[in-house]
Structure formats: C-alpha cells, structure tokens
Design a protein around this motif. Structure first.
Motif, PDB file in Angstrom:
ATOM      1  N   PHE A 132      23.854  -6.440   4.228  1.00 17.30           N
ATOM      2  CA  PHE A 132      22.770  -7.415   4.127  1.00 17.30           C
ATOM      3  C   PHE A 132      22.402  -8.026   5.473  1.00 17.30           C
ATOM      4  O   PHE A 132      21.797  -9.090   5.533  1.00 17.30           O
ATOM      5  CB  PHE A 132      23.158  -8.515   3.134  1.00 17.30           C
ATOM      6  CG  PHE A 132      23.478  -7.995   1.771  1.00 17.30           C
ATOM      7  CD1 PHE A 132      22.470  -7.562   0.921  1.00 17.30           C
ATOM      8  CD2 PHE A 132      24.785  -7.901   1.335  1.00 17.30           C
ATOM      9  CE1 PHE A 132      22.753  -7.065  -0.333  1.00 17.30           C
ATOM     10  CE2 PHE A 132      25.083  -7.403   0.078  1.00 17.30           C
ATOM     11  CZ  PHE A 132      24.070  -6.987  -0.759  1.00 17.30           C
ATOM     12  N   THR A 138      26.659 -13.630   1.951  1.00 14.54           N
ATOM     13  CA  THR A 138      25.495 -13.398   1.108  1.00 14.54           C
ATOM     14  C   THR A 138      25.882 -13.641  -0.347  1.00 14.54           C
ATOM     15  O   THR A 138      26.905 -13.136  -0.817  1.00 14.54           O
ATOM     16  CB  THR A 138      24.951 -11.964   1.263  1.00 14.54           C
ATOM     17  OG1 THR A 138      24.455 -11.801   2.600  1.00 14.54           O
ATOM     18  CG2 THR A 138      23.803 -11.706   0.296  1.00 14.54           C
ATOM     19  N   LEU A 140      24.796 -13.208  -4.323  1.00 14.34           N
ATOM     20  CA  LEU A 140      23.968 -12.370  -5.190  1.00 14.34           C
ATOM     21  C   LEU A 140      23.936 -13.013  -6.571  1.00 14.34           C
ATOM     22  O   LEU A 140      24.991 -13.283  -7.158  1.00 14.34           O
ATOM     23  CB  LEU A 140      24.529 -10.946  -5.285  1.00 14.34           C
ATOM     24  CG  LEU A 140      24.627 -10.167  -3.975  1.00 14.34           C
ATOM     25  CD1 LEU A 140      26.010 -10.337  -3.348  1.00 14.34           C
ATOM     26  CD2 LEU A 140      24.344  -8.697  -4.213  1.00 14.34           C
ATOM     27  N   ARG A 179      18.412  -5.734  -3.108  1.00 13.30           N
ATOM     28  CA  ARG A 179      19.289  -6.331  -4.112  1.00 13.30           C
ATOM     29  C   ARG A 179      20.133  -5.296  -4.851  1.00 13.30           C
ATOM     30  O   ARG A 179      21.106  -5.646  -5.523  1.00 13.30           O
ATOM     31  CB  ARG A 179      18.470  -7.133  -5.123  1.00 13.30           C
ATOM     32  CG  ARG A 179      17.453  -6.318  -5.879  1.00 13.30           C
ATOM     33  CD  ARG A 179      16.545  -7.203  -6.713  1.00 13.30           C
ATOM     34  NE  ARG A 179      15.488  -6.421  -7.343  1.00 13.30           N
ATOM     35  CZ  ARG A 179      14.537  -6.931  -8.112  1.00 13.30           C
ATOM     36  NH1 ARG A 179      14.525  -8.230  -8.344  1.00 13.30           N
ATOM     37  NH2 ARG A 179      13.620  -6.165  -8.637  1.00 13.30           N
ATOM     38  N   ILE A 194      21.110  -7.560 -10.621  1.00 14.21           N
ATOM     39  CA  ILE A 194      20.981  -8.526  -9.538  1.00 14.21           C
ATOM     40  C   ILE A 194      19.502  -8.873  -9.408  1.00 14.21           C
ATOM     41  O   ILE A 194      18.660  -8.003  -9.232  1.00 14.21           O
ATOM     42  CB  ILE A 194      21.507  -7.953  -8.210  1.00 14.21           C
ATOM     43  CG1 ILE A 194      22.983  -7.539  -8.335  1.00 14.21           C
ATOM     44  CG2 ILE A 194      21.318  -8.966  -7.083  1.00 14.21           C
ATOM     45  CD1 ILE A 194      23.938  -8.659  -8.592  1.00 14.21           C
ATOM     46  N   ILE A 197      19.078 -11.861  -3.692  1.00 13.51           N
ATOM     47  CA  ILE A 197      20.158 -11.996  -2.720  1.00 13.51           C
ATOM     48  C   ILE A 197      19.814 -13.134  -1.760  1.00 13.51           C
ATOM     49  O   ILE A 197      18.650 -13.377  -1.450  1.00 13.51           O
ATOM     50  CB  ILE A 197      20.415 -10.682  -1.957  1.00 13.51           C
ATOM     51  CG1 ILE A 197      19.153 -10.200  -1.230  1.00 13.51           C
ATOM     52  CG2 ILE A 197      20.918  -9.610  -2.900  1.00 13.51           C
ATOM     53  CD1 ILE A 197      19.384  -8.947  -0.421  1.00 13.51           C
ATOM     54  N   SER A 199      21.158 -14.744   1.819  1.00 11.97           N
ATOM     55  CA  SER A 199      22.031 -14.665   2.990  1.00 11.97           C
ATOM     56  C   SER A 199      22.077 -15.998   3.709  1.00 11.97           C
ATOM     57  O   SER A 199      21.051 -16.666   3.896  1.00 11.97           O
ATOM     58  CB  SER A 199      21.541 -13.565   3.932  1.00 11.97           C
ATOM     59  OG  SER A 199      21.680 -12.294   3.313  1.00 11.97           O
TER      60      SER A 199
END
Length: 204
Positions: A132, A138, A140, A179, A194, A197, A199
């Motif tokens: 990522f 990160t 999820l 994702r 998912i 995401i 970060s």
C-alpha cells in the motif's frame, strides 16, 4: 526473529492448544494464534472537534517513522471500538448488526482488530504494508458485500479515524483502488469484501 515494526513494549500473547506463551517485542515460532495486546485507548482529551475538522486533509507523503502503540490503540478504538457497557461501538451500524471488520496491514503481517479484547489477532504473515505504499500502517475496512449499509458503516469508520489523525497531527489518505491487494493473503469471512483502505503515517 525480526522485531515487530510497531513494537514499543507491546505485549504479545500467543495462545496454543495446551498453553499460553508470553513474549515481548518479537514473534515466537510456534504455530499458534498470535495476539498483540494493545494499551487501553485514551478516550478523553485531544484537540477540540472544530479544531480537528479545520485541520483535516489528505496527506499522501508520509515518513517511515513508526506509529506508537498508544496511537495505534486510539486509531482502532476510533474506527471500531466499544464505547458503552452494552457493547455498542464508536460508529453506528444498521440495526446494530456490527458486521464489520477492521484489518491492520503491517510489514510483519495482517492483523484483525479484536475490540472486546483490545488486541490484534494475526490472520496472515505476509509483508502487507509494502502493498500500500510507504505508509507504516494501513487499515482495511471490511463488511458484508450484500449489505446495502456496508458502505455507510465503513464510511463512519474512516471519518472517525481521519478526525483522530487531524487531532494529533498524523497524515492519512483514504482509497478504494488497491483494496483487493490482500485478497489472496487473508481469508475473509464468506460474503465479505474490503470496501476501503486507509493509509496512515507521520507527514514528512
């Protein structure tokens, strides 16, 4: 063994079939469920809400500086923590079904957030963070694929996390692209996907 990237006196509890083994700061070799016990989240203080909203922004350029165990605990509690004695969460869910999951992607693997135990449970040993970008952490956000409210649930999660980041000076970026990067690494529950995401890291 390689030390845990966010290991700042983290207590790692490894549950085996016949015994519980305690280690500190590194992974043990036994094939067992690996749990990282987090410090209790700090649920008071911080910047006023209006100040946090005024500072909120997307930050893609972050450093490799690690996120403290306390900030990690606070981030996860903001996303999906339990904030009432009846087990209800920091974000709403339709009919209180609570059918969402938060995964934590790090260099040393992928972990599922256990809000009741205030802990991380390892679900994969793959180097997840590098998939990522440069951020050290990160999150999820997963939910049922057939749930019309699933997007609403994870939206509430990343809104809370974004406000926490703004309050303490962390940088963060929310994305939907990429994702599926861990689809072959983690065993999502049947019918789950998912959605987003997120970060997070300290700005350069």
């Amino acid at each position: 063994m390689k030390p845990y990237t966010l290991a700042l006196s983290l207590s790692l509890v490894i549950v085996t079939a016949g015994a519980t083994v305690f280690t500190s700061g590194s992974f043990a070799a036994e094939p067992a469920e690996k749990r990282i016990v987090l410090p209790q989240p700090a649920v008071s203080g911080g910047a006023p809400l209006m100040d946090a909203m005024s500072r909120r922004k997307t930050t893609r350029n972050v450093s490799e500086k690690q996120i403290s165990q306390q900030d990690l605990s606070n981030l996860l509690w903001s996303a999906w923590g339990i904030n009432r004695p009846d087990g209800k969460r920091t974000v709403p869910t339709a009919r209180n079904r609570q059918e969402a999951i938060v995964y934590v992607a790090l260099k040393e693997g992928v972990w599922r957030y256990d809000a009741a135990g205030n802990a991380l449970v390892q679900v994969a040993e793959t180097d997840a963070a590098s998939r990522f970008g440069a951020a050290p952490l990160t999150l999820l956000y997963a939910g049922r694929a057939d749930d019309d409210a699933g997007g609403m649930h994870v939206g509430s999660m990343y809104q809370n996390v974004g406000l926490y980041c703004a309050a303490v000076g962390l940088g963060n970026v929310v994305k939907s692209s990429g994702r599926d990067a861990l689809n072959t690494a983690i065993n999502l529950p049947s019918g789950y996907k998912i959605y987003i995401i997120h970060s997070i890291g300290w700005p350069k």
